[in-house]
Motif scaffolding. Structure first.
Motif, PDB file in Angstrom:
ATOM      1  N   GLN A  50       0.839  -1.199   0.000  1.00 38.08           N
ATOM      2  CA  GLN A  50       0.000   0.000   0.000  1.00 38.08           C
ATOM      3  C   GLN A  50       0.874   1.249   0.000  1.00 38.08           C
ATOM      4  O   GLN A  50       0.600   2.212  -0.737  1.00 38.08           O
ATOM      5  CB  GLN A  50      -0.925   0.001   1.231  1.00 38.08           C
ATOM      6  CG  GLN A  50      -2.036  -1.025   1.204  1.00 38.08           C
ATOM      7  CD  GLN A  50      -3.198  -0.629   0.298  1.00 38.08           C
ATOM      8  OE1 GLN A  50      -3.108   0.313  -0.488  1.00 38.08           O
ATOM      9  NE2 GLN A  50      -4.298  -1.359   0.414  1.00 38.08           N
ATOM     10  N   VAL A  51       1.928   1.239   0.806  1.00 34.62           N
ATOM     11  CA  VAL A  51       2.815   2.402   0.884  1.00 34.62           C
ATOM     12  C   VAL A  51       3.568   2.584  -0.433  1.00 34.62           C
ATOM     13  O   VAL A  51       3.696   3.710  -0.943  1.00 34.62           O
ATOM     14  CB  VAL A  51       3.796   2.244   2.063  1.00 34.62           C
ATOM     15  CG1 VAL A  51       4.884   3.311   2.001  1.00 34.62           C
ATOM     16  CG2 VAL A  51       3.055   2.333   3.392  1.00 34.62           C
ATOM     17  N   LEU A  52       4.061   1.487  -1.009  1.00 35.14           N
ATOM     18  CA  LEU A  52       4.819   1.603  -2.265  1.00 35.14           C
ATOM     19  C   LEU A  52       3.965   2.181  -3.386  1.00 35.14           C
ATOM     20  O   LEU A  52       4.421   3.048  -4.146  1.00 35.14           O
ATOM     21  CB  LEU A  52       5.359   0.231  -2.682  1.00 35.14           C
ATOM     22  CG  LEU A  52       6.467  -0.380  -1.821  1.00 35.14           C
ATOM     23  CD1 LEU A  52       6.964  -1.680  -2.440  1.00 35.14           C
ATOM     24  CD2 LEU A  52       7.622   0.592  -1.640  1.00 35.14           C
ATOM     25  N   PHE A  53       2.724   1.719  -3.495  1.00 42.46           N
ATOM     26  CA  PHE A  53       1.882   2.185  -4.596  1.00 42.46           C
ATOM     27  C   PHE A  53       1.255   3.544  -4.327  1.00 42.46           C
ATOM     28  O   PHE A  53       0.466   4.019  -5.135  1.00 42.46           O
ATOM     29  CB  PHE A  53       0.813   1.148  -4.926  1.00 42.46           C
ATOM     30  CG  PHE A  53       1.327   0.036  -5.795  1.00 42.46           C
ATOM     31  CD1 PHE A  53       1.762   0.299  -7.083  1.00 42.46           C
ATOM     32  CD2 PHE A  53       1.418  -1.256  -5.327  1.00 42.46           C
ATOM     33  CE1 PHE A  53       2.261  -0.703  -7.891  1.00 42.46           C
ATOM     34  CE2 PHE A  53       1.910  -2.267  -6.119  1.00 42.46           C
ATOM     35  CZ  PHE A  53       2.339  -1.997  -7.407  1.00 42.46           C
ATOM     36  N   ASP A  57       6.509   7.153  -8.438  1.00 42.73           N
ATOM     37  CA  ASP A  57       7.418   6.334  -9.245  1.00 42.73           C
ATOM     38  C   ASP A  57       6.831   4.951  -9.509  1.00 42.73           C
ATOM     39  O   ASP A  57       6.946   4.422 -10.620  1.00 42.73           O
ATOM     40  CB  ASP A  57       8.764   6.193  -8.531  1.00 42.73           C
ATOM     41  CG  ASP A  57       9.430   7.525  -8.265  1.00 42.73           C
ATOM     42  OD1 ASP A  57       8.877   8.312  -7.483  1.00 42.73           O
ATOM     43  OD2 ASP A  57      10.517   7.771  -8.824  1.00 42.73           O
ATOM     44  N   PHE A  58       6.201   4.365  -8.504  1.00 43.74           N
ATOM     45  CA  PHE A  58       5.598   3.039  -8.666  1.00 43.74           C
ATOM     46  C   PHE A  58       4.295   3.126  -9.459  1.00 43.74           C
ATOM     47  O   PHE A  58       3.982   2.222 -10.239  1.00 43.74           O
ATOM     48  CB  PHE A  58       5.352   2.408  -7.296  1.00 43.74           C
ATOM     49  CG  PHE A  58       6.598   1.904  -6.640  1.00 43.74           C
ATOM     50  CD1 PHE A  58       6.957   0.567  -6.730  1.00 43.74           C
ATOM     51  CD2 PHE A  58       7.424   2.767  -5.940  1.00 43.74           C
ATOM     52  CE1 PHE A  58       8.117   0.101  -6.133  1.00 43.74           C
ATOM     53  CE2 PHE A  58       8.589   2.316  -5.340  1.00 43.74           C
ATOM     54  CZ  PHE A  58       8.942   0.983  -5.433  1.00 43.74           C
ATOM     55  N   MET A  85       2.828  -7.253 -10.746  1.00 47.09           N
ATOM     56  CA  MET A  85       2.891  -5.920 -10.132  1.00 47.09           C
ATOM     57  C   MET A  85       1.870  -4.995 -10.786  1.00 47.09           C
ATOM     58  O   MET A  85       1.206  -4.190 -10.117  1.00 47.09           O
ATOM     59  CB  MET A  85       4.298  -5.343 -10.267  1.00 47.09           C
ATOM     60  CG  MET A  85       5.298  -5.902  -9.274  1.00 47.09           C
ATOM     61  SD  MET A  85       5.037  -5.308  -7.576  1.00 47.09           S
ATOM     62  CE  MET A  85       5.702  -3.640  -7.691  1.00 47.09           C
ATOM     63  N   THR A  86       1.735  -5.091 -12.119  1.00 49.91           N
ATOM     64  CA  THR A  86       0.757  -4.274 -12.837  1.00 49.91           C
ATOM     65  C   THR A  86      -0.658  -4.652 -12.430  1.00 49.91           C
ATOM     66  O   THR A  86      -1.527  -3.777 -12.249  1.00 49.91           O
ATOM     67  CB  THR A  86       0.944  -4.457 -14.351  1.00 49.91           C
ATOM     68  OG1 THR A  86       2.243  -3.997 -14.726  1.00 49.91           O
ATOM     69  CG2 THR A  86      -0.103  -3.682 -15.127  1.00 49.91           C
ATOM     70  N   ALA A 168      11.682   1.530 -10.400  1.00 47.92           N
ATOM     71  CA  ALA A 168      10.934   2.393  -9.481  1.00 47.92           C
ATOM     72  C   ALA A 168      11.636   2.548  -8.149  1.00 47.92           C
ATOM     73  O   ALA A 168      11.435   3.549  -7.442  1.00 47.92           O
ATOM     74  CB  ALA A 168       9.526   1.834  -9.275  1.00 47.92           C
ATOM     75  N   CYS A 169      12.476   1.585  -7.778  1.00 49.81           N
ATOM     76  CA  CYS A 169      13.149   1.622  -6.473  1.00 49.81           C
ATOM     77  C   CYS A 169      14.280   2.638  -6.423  1.00 49.81           C
ATOM     78  O   CYS A 169      14.861   2.856  -5.347  1.00 49.81           O
ATOM     79  CB  CYS A 169      13.685   0.237  -6.117  1.00 49.81           C
ATOM     80  SG  CYS A 169      12.396  -1.002  -5.885  1.00 49.81           S
TER      81      CYS A 169
END
Length: 542
Positions: A50-53, A57-58, A85-86, A168-169
């Motif tokens: 949830q935090v990454l998306f 960038d993600f 991931m998509t 993205a990282c």
């Protein structure tokens, strides 16, 4: 049961505060407000993803470019990481799986459908979890895990699947500067490494309410341990975040340090700074520790985390005027390797040339006939296989010129086992050699290096110059994003429980100027975000 009641009583306040129990939280629906079902202790994964998306960038990499990723996917999408991931990005960001059930009746083309026909609450990323955890001894199970360890794991997986494309990282990656000062000679050595998470100690002794905590603990000791307490009455050690930074900046004493300046063992001081500052800085508070009884436990503390950070005092500046570097070498010089004539004779009896036998014994460090024979079999096609071999002398590198026909400096020779392992993964001989050279023939580091330097793999290797400071010194470094050291808090992940092996994770994210709590499939507007009790904090550059 008594022990269980005691444990629950000790932590019930934490659970209530972090999950904002008792508050009338308003559910949130729409794009970006989609929950994730718990697949059996998968809350750590749900919170991290949830935090990454929530990071642009993600979103750009996996949501905006969904058509491109899907069109180039493999025949089996269940094993294609970028496709999964998509798929996860579409589930979380499209809003298709997060609709207000009360408004479904108002839609003209949406009749009052029965419950089983209504859109589900949240998504169930079973295929994603299976793929990400495949082959991992921990993340492939349904046991509870450490969210920070999963974050680093998912970053590693993304790195491996971003060769030749946007990573993205990169928004997390930063460079650490380590400085070691010899206490005897006062000379220094600088080294750099990369990281994705700033891990900070939690100095409990720096609490500003020690007397209140002591009094509270004394009162609790007089009562029945199984008696539930009011969460609001719990007194935790309050630690300013500045004390965590102070503890991080404090030099650490290194015992038994070999100083190349005095060519003997002494002690050293090691300090750490940040050479670059990323767009998004993930901060971990090291709350998990080992008790005196060797049982893992978590520090139940309240850290005063600021909404904005100014970290200019954490920036490393490299070698400063007046500082003198330690000479090369971090271990005592090794004595010259004596080639065993008995082993040479045994190998020659097998039909191998004498010079090849000497070369094999040298490179296998006199480990015996079997090791040398394996080396011979792997290098029979080398152009210099049977050429005269003059072993380089150890420990004489100060003057360099130890002559002979071999030249002033021996060429780099990759570890055969590491070379074979990397080439079996699909990399060319030159790429594998380049990775091993950059990591001093360390196989484990070479694997990480090769995936984090994808854009450098196809560049030709630079030949070593005979003189110091030649082309070898111009080896390319990873590209790091850098900028001002001022940040604002945009998300945090909290853990409830006594250790990483048990408990529950939730995350709070700042969206559209308001804090939102993501508790598995439940997404709601936060009333009192518990910023002081979290475990991981995400700061964005201002």
């Amino acid at each position: 049961m008594t022990e269980l009641e005691i444990d629950i009583n000790q932590k019930i306040g934490e659970w209530d505060v972090i999950q904002e129990a008792g508050s009338q939280l308003k559910p949130m629906y729409g794009p970006g407000y989609t929950g994730m079902r718990n697949l059996g202790n998968s809350c750590y994964m749900n919170s991290v993803m949830q935090v990454l998306f929530n990071i642009p960038d993600f979103q750009t990499r996996y949501f905006s470019a969904a058509d491109e990723i899907v069109s180039s996917a493999s025949a089996n999408p269940s094993t294609d990481f970028n496709t999964q991931m998509t798929k996860l990005a579409a589930g979380l960001l499209s809003g298709v799986y997060s609709k207000n059930p009360e408004k479904l009746e108002e839609e003209p083309n949406q009749p009052n459908a029965p419950h089983y026909l209504q859109p589900p609450s949240g998504i169930r990323p079973q295929m994603f979890k299976t793929l990400v955890g495949k082959g991992h001894p921990e993340f492939s199970t349904k046991r509870q895990q450490d969210a920070q360890e999963f974050l680093l794991h998912i970053i590693s997986v993304i790195e491996k699947n971003s060769r030749g494309s946007v990573n993205a990282c990169d928004c997390f990656r930063f460079q650490i500067e380590d400085k070691v000062t010899c206490t005897a000679s006062k000379k220094v050595r600088y080294a750099s490494r990369e990281d994705y998470c700033l891990s900070l100690p939690v100095p409990v002794d720096a609490a500003i309410n020690k007397e209140e905590v002591k009094k509270y603990n004394e009162e609790r000791a007089k009562t029945d341990a199984t008696t539930l307490v009011d969460p609001k009455s719990i007194v935790r050690p309050i630690i300013p975040f500045s004390e965590c930074l102070t503890a991080f900046l404090e030099p650490a004493l290194v015992e038994d340090f070999y100083s190349s300046a005095i060519q003997a063992k002494t002690s050293a001081l090691k300090s750490t700074r940040l050479a670059t500052f990323p767009d998004y800085l993930m901060v971990q508070l090291r709350k998990f520790t080992i008790g005196d009884d060797w049982v893992p436990r978590k520090l139940d503390v309240s850290v005063q985390m600021p909404d904005t950070l100014e970290l200019c005092h954490l920036r490393g500046r490299g070698l400063q005027p007046g500082e003198e570097e330690l000479p090369a070498g971090d271990s005592p010089p090794e004595p010259p390797l004596e080639i065993s004539e008995a082993t040479v004779t045994q190998l020659m009896d097998m039909g191998f040339p004498r010079e090849s036998c000497k070369r094999a014994i040298f490179h296998t460090k006199n480990q015996g006939v079997e090791a040398a024979m394996n080396w011979v079999m792997e290098h029979m096609d080398d152009p210099d296989f049977a050429s005269p071999f003059d072993p380089p002398q150890s420990g004489g590198g100060a003057g360099g010129g130890g002559g002979g026909a071999s030249g002033p400096k021996a060429a780099f020779e990759p570890n055969p086992e590491g070379l074979g392992m990397l080439m079996s993964m699909g990399f060319s001989l030159e790429q594998a050699t380049k990775a091993l050279k950059a990591t001093s023939n360390n196989m484990e580091r070479a694997v990480d290096w090769i995936f984090s330097h994808a854009d450098e793999l196809d560049q030709p290797m630079e030949t070593e110059d005979a003189s110091e400071g030649g082309a070898a010194a111009a080896a390319q470094l990873p590209k790091y994003k850098d900028g001002p050291e001022k940040y604002k808090l945009v998300a945090f992940i909290s853990h409830m429980g006594t250790s990483t092996n048990v408990g529950h994770y939730v995350c709070h994210i700042l969206r559209d100027g308001q804090w939102v709590i993501y508790n598995d499939e439940k997404v709601a507007l936060s009333e009192n975000p518990p910023k002081d009790l979290a475990y991981l904090y995400l700061y964005q550059r201002m």
